[in-house]
Design a protein around this motif. Structure first.
Motif, mmCIF file in Angstrom:
data_model
loop_
_atom_site.group_PDB
_atom_site.id
_atom_site.type_symbol
_atom_site.label_atom_id
_atom_site.label_comp_id
_atom_site.label_asym_id
_atom_site.label_seq_id
_atom_site.Cartn_x
_atom_site.Cartn_y
_atom_site.Cartn_z
ATOM 1 N N THR A 147 11.804 9.452 5.466
ATOM 2 C CA THR A 147 11.842 8.524 4.181
ATOM 3 C C THR A 147 12.700 9.296 3.413
ATOM 4 O O THR A 147 12.657 10.633 3.097
ATOM 5 N N TYR A 149 14.240 9.595 -0.701
ATOM 6 C CA TYR A 149 13.798 9.253 -1.811
ATOM 7 C C TYR A 149 14.873 9.424 -3.172
ATOM 8 O O TYR A 149 16.068 10.291 -2.798
ATOM 9 N N ASP A 151 15.150 11.071 -5.693
ATOM 10 C CA ASP A 151 15.832 12.595 -6.281
ATOM 11 C C ASP A 151 15.897 13.486 -5.168
ATOM 12 O O ASP A 151 16.138 14.740 -5.359
ATOM 13 N N GLU A 177 12.599 -0.343 -4.902
ATOM 14 C CA GLU A 177 12.453 -0.210 -6.301
ATOM 15 C C GLU A 177 11.560 1.080 -6.397
ATOM 16 O O GLU A 177 10.946 1.725 -5.447
ATOM 17 N N GLY A 178 11.520 1.677 -7.687
ATOM 18 C CA GLY A 178 11.087 3.104 -7.741
ATOM 19 C C GLY A 178 11.832 4.246 -6.959
ATOM 20 O O GLY A 178 12.992 3.868 -6.960
ATOM 21 N N ARG A 179 10.898 5.123 -6.762
ATOM 22 C CA ARG A 179 11.610 6.174 -6.026
ATOM 23 C C ARG A 179 12.044 6.075 -4.789
ATOM 24 O O ARG A 179 12.831 7.042 -4.239
ATOM 25 N N LEU A 180 11.675 5.341 -3.825
ATOM 26 C CA LEU A 180 12.112 5.008 -2.550
ATOM 27 C C LEU A 180 13.563 4.673 -2.496
ATOM 28 O O LEU A 180 14.029 3.895 -3.192
ATOM 29 N N SER B 59 2.960 10.348 4.492
ATOM 30 C CA SER B 59 3.424 11.528 3.942
ATOM 31 C C SER B 59 4.282 10.855 2.572
ATOM 32 O O SER B 59 4.455 11.331 1.506
ATOM 33 N N MET B 60 4.746 9.511 2.844
ATOM 34 C CA MET B 60 5.427 8.822 1.882
ATOM 35 C C MET B 60 4.345 8.427 0.864
ATOM 36 O O MET B 60 4.668 8.750 -0.558
ATOM 37 N N SER B 63 3.654 11.728 -1.337
ATOM 38 C CA SER B 63 4.911 11.986 -2.219
ATOM 39 C C SER B 63 4.859 10.925 -3.304
ATOM 40 O O SER B 63 5.246 11.516 -4.312
ATOM 41 N N THR B 64 4.592 9.843 -3.031
ATOM 42 C CA THR B 64 4.748 8.777 -3.985
ATOM 43 C C THR B 64 3.589 8.950 -5.254
ATOM 44 O O THR B 64 3.939 8.847 -6.363
ATOM 45 N N ALA B 67 4.577 11.808 -7.399
ATOM 46 C CA ALA B 67 5.810 11.622 -8.202
ATOM 47 C C ALA B 67 5.504 10.716 -9.356
ATOM 48 O O ALA B 67 5.946 10.951 -10.319
ATOM 49 N N ARG B 71 5.952 11.763 -13.114
ATOM 50 C CA ARG B 71 6.926 11.144 -13.880
ATOM 51 C C ARG B 71 6.558 10.065 -14.781
ATOM 52 O O ARG B 71 7.050 9.717 -15.930
ATOM 53 N N ASN B 82 3.362 0.384 -9.701
ATOM 54 C CA ASN B 82 4.541 0.877 -8.938
ATOM 55 C C ASN B 82 4.048 1.752 -7.656
ATOM 56 O O ASN B 82 5.036 1.731 -6.640
ATOM 57 N N THR B 86 5.937 0.628 -4.037
ATOM 58 C CA THR B 86 6.819 1.413 -3.383
ATOM 59 C C THR B 86 6.307 1.297 -1.754
ATOM 60 O O THR B 86 7.074 1.220 -0.797
#
Lengths: 193, 332
Positions: A147, A149, A151, A177-180, B59-60, B63-64, B67, B71, B82, B86
């Protein structure tokens, strides 16, 4: 009378000879290539190479050196130091490429590395990272998903972190959408040289 | 003449027998080849892909969550949207890859992620509350995850000289008021205390020493780690002091029953930064941190954990599991 029998005997002899020859040919044909016969098409070796490729991917994913290699991207449209369709002489000049060279190429196993990503319209697209030629019919593959991201940082040629994926230009688009950013599937194709 | 007829018959029977033997031999050898072929075919049904999919999804999600907590500034529903957004997008994209391997894979969020609160001090400061009170409640009746401190070794109290190890830390002489993190179990009177001192062992110098007590009884050995540029990172929930495992902290989490109240004592005797996430929503939390987020330490809304359902199906495998994601929780 005597001549009749002589003719029959010779016919008999010819038939016997042909029968013998046919059985030898037949016997040779019967002992064909078995799975244990050494050859590039051995099922055993295919399985072993598939496991080897899976092992390399699993171990290096755990070590966290695959994603930096995915991000080793020259923003002009190719990986650093590679041709448009990837590296032609071995793995990329990164830690993961080093592992590929040492575990595969040095054992006379050729490999291709393909990166599959998803486009915004949901299409699955391939980008070649390593291209050592067309795989033989007896190639094995191993895949693993990663995956990315927004950033995550694209790497400069010396390996240091550059701009983020959201800011820089990369072959895969931002689908999330978002960080993905994107979901990448890395495929390693291995075959005996 | 009669002799010749007899021999012809014999030859015919002999040839027939020979042919039958050859065919039998061929069948036998073919069976051997087939057995060998079947034996070397892929032995397993390919369960590895399912496990790998689950790991990547987990793990995704971890991490989400991290994050979003770091933030986002929005409300709890915003954070939830959100997070689920994701996860759904990831599931959709990963499914594209899975379909190429003739598998159907999906991950979905079950219910609402637990609403929690993140308490952070990001700038170097002593461990007092937002009103500079050195003894204060960090979070009441809760459970903590990702509890990490970065302390300055120099700022900690040093035991007086010429005392042995135990006295050095907790002697009659109570002059050094060591900075402490206290965990008071809500349902019992059990109290666990983590003391922070410097240069408190004979073996390691320039160190940060952590000592754990349960109701006044010292647990295990103190954990001492030399500072790097005056800093030591203490990961309380991960039981690490400066990247070294601390058995006493492990013992504490083995015995500590949630919910508990976390408080700081002698906060003036330590400086550094820290962050933690607790599983109590911000409007029901008693804390000395600033819940408006204006001054440090600040308390902000955060997601504590989430439940995911992961499904992976191929023609040979049907895998379905529900997992809980709470990154940095002690038993996670």
């Amino acid at each position: 009378m005597v001549t009749d029998r002589g003719q029959a005997h010779s016919l008999e002899a010819i038939t016997a000879g042909m029968l013998l020859l046919a059985s030898v040919v037949f016997a040779l044909q019967v002992t064909a290539v078995t799975p244990l016969t050494g050859s590039t098409s051995s099922q055993h070796i295919e399985n072993q190479q598939a496991r080897l490729a899976e092992g390399v991917l699993a171990a290096e994913a755990e070590n966290g050196i695959i994603v930096p290699t995915l991000l080793y991207w020259n923003q002009s449209g190719k990986f650093h130091g590679a041709a448009d369709d990837g590296y032609h002489s071995g793995g990329p000049p990164t830690a993961f490429g080093n592992v590929l060279n040492q575990t595969l190429r040095e054992r006379n196993i050729a490999f291709d590395v393909n990166v599959f990503y998803v486009r915004t319209n949901g299409e699955r697209e391939r980008h070649s990272m390593v291209d050592l030629g067309a795989p033989s019919d007896h190639a094995s593959t191993a895949t693993r998903s990663f995956t990315l991201y927004d950033d995550d940082r694209i790497r400069y040629e010396n390996g240091t972190a550059g701009p983020t994926l959201a800011e820089g230009s990369y072959f895969a688009p931002d689908v999330g959408e978002g960080r993905l950013y994107n979901v990448i599937e890395l495929e390693v194709v291995v075959w005996r040289m | 003449m009669a002799d010749v007829d007899d021999r012809g018959q014999l030859l015919l029977v002999g040839a027939l027998t020979f042919a039958v033997i050859m065919v039998a031999l061929a069948v036998l050898l073919n069976a051997a080849i087939y057995t060998g072929n079947v034996a070397t075919r892929d032995a397993g049904p390919g369960t590895g892909e399912a496990i790998e999919y689950e790991n990547e999804a987990a793990s995704m999600a971890r991490s989400t969550i991290a994050a979003i907590n770091d933030r986002e500034t929005g409300s709890y529903p915003d954070r939830r949207l959100n997070f689920t957004g994701t996860v759904d997008t990831w599931s959709l994209n990963a499914r594209t890859h899975a379909s190429a391997a003739l598998a159907d894979a999906s991950v979905e969020v079950l219910g609402d992620p637990t609403r929690g609160t993140a308490i952070r001090q990001t700038a170097e400061r002593n461990m007092t509350d937002s009103n500079t009170d050195p003894n204060w409640t960090v979070a009441n009746d809760t459970k903590v995850r990702s509890f990490r401190l970065n302390v300055s070794q120099d700022s900690l109290q040093m035991p007086p000289d010429d005392e042995n190890l135990t006295d050095r830390l907790f002697g009659e002489n109570t002059t050094p008021h060591y900075y402490q993190i206290r965990f008071d179990e809500s349902d019992t009177t059990d109290q666990w205390t983590v003391f922070f001192a410097q240069n408190a062992t004979d073996t390691v110098t320039e160190d940060v020493t952590i000592l754990v007590q349960n109701d006044g009884t010292t647990i295990g050995d103190p954990c001492a780690v030399p500072a790097e540029n005056d800093r030591v990172v203490v990961d309380v929930t991960d039981t690490q002091v400066g990247n070294q495992h601390c058995a006493a902290l492990q013992t504490m989490f083995g015995g500590l029953d949630a919910p508990y109240t976390i408080s700081y004592r002698n906060g003036t005797n330590a400086t550094g930064t820290y962050s933690l996430v607790v599983d109590r929503r911000i409007d029901r939390l008693q804390t000395g941190a600033d819940t408006t987020g204006g001054t440090e330490p600040a308390a902000t809304r955060a997601l504590y954990d989430a439940d995911l359902r992961i499904t992976y199906r191929t023609d040979g495998v049907y895998y379905r599991t529900e997992i809980r994601i709470a990154p940095g929780e002690n038993d996670d």
